[in-house]
Write a protein that holds these residues in place. Structure first.
Motif, short mmCIF file in Angstrom:
data_model
loop_
_atom_site.label_atom_id
_atom_site.label_comp_id
_atom_site.label_asym_id
_atom_site.label_seq_id
_atom_site.Cartn_x
_atom_site.Cartn_y
_atom_site.Cartn_z
N PHE A 1 0.81 -1.07 0.22
CA PHE A 1 0.03 0.01 0.03
C PHE A 1 0.96 1.30 -0.02
N ARG A 2 0.51 2.33 -0.63
CA ARG A 2 1.24 3.63 -0.94
C ARG A 2 0.90 4.42 0.37
N ASN A 3 -0.42 4.36 1.04
CA ASN A 3 -0.67 5.09 2.12
C ASN A 3 -1.61 4.36 2.94
N ASP A 4 -2.27 4.98 4.05
CA ASP A 4 -3.28 4.48 4.97
C ASP A 4 -4.70 4.99 4.51
N ILE A 5 -5.71 4.39 4.99
CA ILE A 5 -7.05 4.73 4.67
C ILE A 5 -7.16 6.09 4.91
N ILE A 6 -7.73 6.85 4.09
CA ILE A 6 -7.98 8.26 4.19
C ILE A 6 -9.51 8.44 4.04
N GLU A 7 -10.12 9.33 4.77
CA GLU A 7 -11.70 9.85 4.65
C GLU A 7 -11.74 11.12 4.09
N GLY A 8 -12.79 11.17 3.19
CA GLY A 8 -12.87 12.32 2.53
C GLY A 8 -14.72 12.53 2.43
N PRO A 9 -15.01 13.67 1.80
CA PRO A 9 -16.58 13.78 1.90
C PRO A 9 -17.29 12.57 1.28
N GLY A 10 -16.84 11.97 0.25
CA GLY A 10 -17.57 10.61 -0.19
C GLY A 10 -17.24 9.48 0.24
N GLY A 11 -16.12 9.34 1.03
CA GLY A 11 -16.30 7.91 1.50
C GLY A 11 -14.53 7.90 2.05
N ARG A 12 -14.29 6.61 2.03
CA ARG A 12 -12.94 6.28 2.40
C ARG A 12 -12.18 5.59 1.27
N GLN A 13 -10.85 5.94 1.29
CA GLN A 13 -9.95 5.14 0.03
C GLN A 13 -8.74 5.05 0.54
N ILE A 14 -7.82 3.98 -0.14
CA ILE A 14 -6.53 3.72 -0.13
C ILE A 14 -6.01 3.25 -1.21
N LEU A 15 -4.84 3.59 -1.46
CA LEU A 15 -4.03 3.09 -2.69
C LEU A 15 -3.01 1.81 -2.55
N CYS A 16 -3.31 0.94 -3.32
CA CYS A 16 -2.38 -0.36 -3.31
C CYS A 16 -1.91 -0.51 -4.59
N SER B 1 3.85 -4.54 -10.20
CA SER B 1 4.73 -3.74 -11.16
C SER B 1 4.85 -2.36 -10.59
N GLY B 2 3.88 -2.02 -9.61
CA GLY B 2 3.88 -0.61 -9.29
C GLY B 2 2.91 0.12 -9.52
N ASN B 3 1.87 -0.43 -10.19
CA ASN B 3 0.77 0.47 -10.95
C ASN B 3 -0.40 0.35 -9.73
N ALA B 4 -0.68 1.81 -9.53
CA ALA B 4 -1.84 1.96 -8.61
C ALA B 4 -3.21 1.56 -8.73
N ILE B 5 -3.74 1.14 -7.74
CA ILE B 5 -5.31 0.57 -7.77
C ILE B 5 -5.96 1.41 -6.39
N GLU B 6 -7.01 2.10 -6.63
CA GLU B 6 -7.61 2.99 -5.76
C GLU B 6 -8.79 1.87 -5.13
N LEU B 7 -8.83 1.60 -3.91
CA LEU B 7 -10.01 0.83 -3.43
C LEU B 7 -10.97 1.98 -2.53
N PHE B 8 -12.22 2.12 -3.02
CA PHE B 8 -12.87 3.16 -2.47
C PHE B 8 -14.11 2.46 -1.90
N GLU B 9 -14.31 3.05 -0.54
CA GLU B 9 -15.59 2.71 0.01
C GLU B 9 -16.67 3.78 0.07
N PRO B 10 -17.69 4.01 -0.68
CA PRO B 10 -18.62 4.96 -0.43
C PRO B 10 -19.16 5.21 1.06
N LYS B 11 -19.38 6.51 1.33
CA LYS B 11 -20.06 6.67 2.45
C LYS B 11 -21.65 6.16 2.43
N SER B 12 -22.00 5.65 3.56
CA SER B 12 -23.43 5.16 3.51
C SER B 12 -24.54 6.42 3.53
N SER B 13 -25.39 6.01 2.78
CA SER B 13 -26.65 7.42 2.53
C SER B 13 -27.31 7.24 3.59
#
Length: 124
Positions: free
Chosen positions: A93-108, A112-124
């Motif tokens: 992972f490049r970072n730890d989980i961060i939280e923003g207005p739309g939900g939580r995300q982290i980059l793994c 080969s080192g290509n980034a993938i963003e894992l995103f969990e949207p906030k519950s409505s």
């Protein structure tokens, strides 16, 4: 349907990573040069060193993996639990989980080192 091409160092290793950890399906493989994977409405082309997409540009620059462009996988459920499982399996992972207005995300990263963003949207 969206198609993303990632330059990878080893097609077999990269394909196994996406199949094992993120539920992609192998659609087609062209030996060590390229593999086509699918997941929902995303088609992922993995281009290895033998692929035409890996040839040097006219100015001499060579396509290489890594960088900050990425595709986003929307996660249904608990992102921290998934991250913990992936870390146990050696995923970087490049970072730890961060939280923003739309939900939580982290980059793994794929092998080969290509980034993938894992995103969990906030519950409505």
């Amino acid at each position: 349907m969206a198609t993303v091409r990632y330059i990878v160092e080893d097609v077999e290793t990269a394909a196994a990573f996406y199949l094992k950890h993120f539920g992609f399906t192998l659609k087609q493989q062209f030996g060590p040069a390229m593999a086509i994977l699918t997941r929902d409405d995303l088609t992922l082309w993995l281009a290895g060193p033998m692929a035409s997409a890996s040839r040097p540009m006219p100015d001499g620059r060579k396509p290489e993996p890594g960088g900050w462009n990425r595709f986003v996988l929307e996660i249904q459920g608990e992102l921290p639990a998934l991250v913990s499982t992936l870390r146990e399996h050696g995923v970087h992972f490049r970072n730890d989980i961060i939280e923003g207005p739309g939900g939580r995300q982290i980059l793994c990263e794929d092998p080969s080192g290509n980034a993938i963003e894992l995103f969990e949207p906030k519950s409505s």
